[in-house]
Design a protein around this motif. Structure first.
Motif, PDB file in Angstrom:
ATOM      1  N   LEU A 187       0.853  -1.196   0.000  1.00 18.80           N
ATOM      2  CA  LEU A 187       0.000   0.000   0.000  1.00 18.80           C
ATOM      3  C   LEU A 187       0.882   1.237   0.000  1.00 18.80           C
ATOM      4  O   LEU A 187       1.544   1.529   1.001  1.00 18.80           O
ATOM      5  CB  LEU A 187      -0.925   0.004   1.220  1.00 18.80           C
ATOM      6  CG  LEU A 187      -1.945  -1.137   1.309  1.00 18.80           C
ATOM      7  CD1 LEU A 187      -2.825  -0.982   2.543  1.00 18.80           C
ATOM      8  CD2 LEU A 187      -2.794  -1.235   0.049  1.00 18.80           C
TER       9      LEU A 187
ATOM     10  N   HIS B 261      -0.906   4.489   6.271  1.00 13.09           N
ATOM     11  CA  HIS B 261      -1.932   3.611   6.828  1.00 13.09           C
ATOM     12  C   HIS B 261      -1.364   2.953   8.080  1.00 13.09           C
ATOM     13  O   HIS B 261      -0.156   3.028   8.333  1.00 13.09           O
ATOM     14  CB  HIS B 261      -2.339   2.521   5.817  1.00 13.09           C
ATOM     15  CG  HIS B 261      -1.236   1.580   5.481  1.00 13.09           C
ATOM     16  ND1 HIS B 261      -0.280   1.850   4.517  1.00 13.09           N
ATOM     17  CD2 HIS B 261      -0.879   0.371   6.011  1.00 13.09           C
ATOM     18  CE1 HIS B 261       0.596   0.870   4.454  1.00 13.09           C
ATOM     19  NE2 HIS B 261       0.254  -0.055   5.358  1.00 13.09           N
TER      20      HIS B 261
ATOM     21  N   VAL C 223      -6.811   4.429   7.149  1.00 14.58           N
ATOM     22  CA  VAL C 223      -6.118   5.151   6.082  1.00 14.58           C
ATOM     23  C   VAL C 223      -6.492   6.635   6.168  1.00 14.58           C
ATOM     24  O   VAL C 223      -7.668   6.981   6.001  1.00 14.58           O
ATOM     25  CB  VAL C 223      -6.513   4.604   4.689  1.00 14.58           C
ATOM     26  CG1 VAL C 223      -5.774   5.386   3.592  1.00 14.58           C
ATOM     27  CG2 VAL C 223      -6.229   3.115   4.577  1.00 14.58           C
TER      28      VAL C 223
ATOM     29  N   PHE D 147     -10.509   1.144  -0.352  1.00 11.40           N
ATOM     30  CA  PHE D 147      -9.268   0.655   0.240  1.00 11.40           C
ATOM     31  C   PHE D 147      -9.339  -0.831   0.579  1.00 11.40           C
ATOM     32  O   PHE D 147      -8.332  -1.437   0.941  1.00 11.40           O
ATOM     33  CB  PHE D 147      -8.913   1.492   1.467  1.00 11.40           C
ATOM     34  CG  PHE D 147      -8.589   2.909   1.104  1.00 11.40           C
ATOM     35  CD1 PHE D 147      -7.338   3.251   0.627  1.00 11.40           C
ATOM     36  CD2 PHE D 147      -9.555   3.904   1.184  1.00 11.40           C
ATOM     37  CE1 PHE D 147      -7.037   4.551   0.252  1.00 11.40           C
ATOM     38  CE2 PHE D 147      -9.276   5.214   0.816  1.00 11.40           C
ATOM     39  CZ  PHE D 147      -8.009   5.538   0.339  1.00 11.40           C
TER      40      PHE D 147
ATOM     41  N   LEU E 239      -6.181   5.432  -5.419  1.00  9.27           N
ATOM     42  CA  LEU E 239      -6.182   5.384  -3.958  1.00  9.27           C
ATOM     43  C   LEU E 239      -5.034   6.227  -3.398  1.00  9.27           C
ATOM     44  O   LEU E 239      -5.198   6.954  -2.407  1.00  9.27           O
ATOM     45  CB  LEU E 239      -6.054   3.942  -3.472  1.00  9.27           C
ATOM     46  CG  LEU E 239      -7.207   2.987  -3.800  1.00  9.27           C
ATOM     47  CD1 LEU E 239      -6.962   1.621  -3.166  1.00  9.27           C
ATOM     48  CD2 LEU E 239      -8.549   3.547  -3.338  1.00  9.27           C
TER      49      LEU E 239
END
Length: 300
Positions: free
Chosen positions: A188, A192, A246, A263, A287
């Protein structure tokens, strides 16, 4: 107030009632998968948004006429009622659902969507998760995709994907790296924080809620979202096994709105033009654009 072992039966029975009386207005979709960075994103194309758009215009008109924000949850539509969860929360259907059995966990009294989640919120969430193996999520503020000010968590049953893994981002979660109990997921590319739940904690909704509240506060602190009277914009996702938060920087990218489900690897587009845009940029890139970049946070 919720009798153990009854929620799923209530969901099925009340779905039939809500459909028959016209209270539940499901939005039909087509879907396809878009691959990027090791994730097979589920992208739904909304076929007909006329009824939802009409409802939004009606809501705006009522707000303008009354001078007060229209609140569809106070009072809520009795035909969308599913179950009483506790003395603080009730469960109703998402009127314009895309996913079957999409539930809203709402506070009985008005609370701001941008306020902190509480022990009572998590107890209501776990009352649902104990009965339904699903994905619970919270859009923390308008920037995070919240469409209503009245505090509400949401829950959709798993799997999100018609065939295959339960949640599109599951392959990335398996590679999480932990420092103490707080994890990060190498796949990712944005800020986060991630935590796994121990099934032994989940003996009751209350005990699960107490542990989850501690984890929630730890994740917010790790992300620097715990300053001031209310946290900054963020998305929270939780299953029986884990929780992910997030931080958000913007609500949409190039007209494509993103909420918590994005997400999890499940995105919505309104038409073929948005689908092309999503494929051109890539869903993970989108994202990244609406989240907070790791570099941006380190500079701050």
């Amino acid at each position: 107030m919720l009798e153990a072992g009854t929620l799923w039966t209530k969901v099925r029975e009340r779905t039939e009632h809500a459909l028959n009386c016209g209270a539940l207005l499901s939005i039909p979709t087509d879907y396809e998968f878009v691959e990027q960075d090791g994730v097979s994103f589920l992208v739904r194309i909304l076929s007909n948004l006329a009824r939802k758009d009409e409802a939004k215009q009606k809501q705006k008109k009522e707000t303008a006429n009354s001078g007060k924000d229209f609140n569809p949850f106070l009072p809520y539509d009795e035909d969308l009622f599913v179950a009483d969860l506790s003395h603080t929360h009730v469960c109703i259907f998402n009127k314009f659902n895309v996913v079957d059995y999409h539930l809203l966990i709402i506070t009985r009294e008005f609370e701001e969507q941008e306020s902190w989640l509480t022990l009572a919120d998590f107890e209501a969430m776990w009352a649902c998760l104990a009965e339904i193996d699903g994905l619970a999520f919270y859009n923390g503020g308008k920037v995070a995709g919240a469409s209503q000010r009245h505090k509400h968590l949401q829950l959709v049953p798993l799997p999100l994907v018609p065939n295959g893994v339960q949640i599109p981002i599951a392959p990335l979660l398996e590679k999480a790296e932990f420092k103490d109990s707080i994890g990060t997921i190498p796949g990712l590319p944005f800020r986060h924080a991630f935590v796994q739940f121990d099934s032994n904690w989940m003996q009751s909704p209350l005990s699960a809620a107490e542990v989850t509240l501690e984890c929630y506060r730890s994740l917010l602190e790790t992300l620097g979202l715990n300053n001031g009277d209310q946290p900054g914009a963020y998305n929270l996702l939780a299953t029986r096994k884990w929780m992910l938060i997030v931080p958000r920087s913007q609500e949409e990218f190039e007209s494509i709105s993103v909420n918590s489900l994005g997400f999890a690897g499940a995105l919505l587009v309104r038409n073929s033009e948005q689908m092309k845009l999503l494929k051109d940029w890539g869903p993970m890139t989108i994202l990244h654009k609406v989240a907070v970049s790791i570099l941006q946070r380190s500079i701050q």
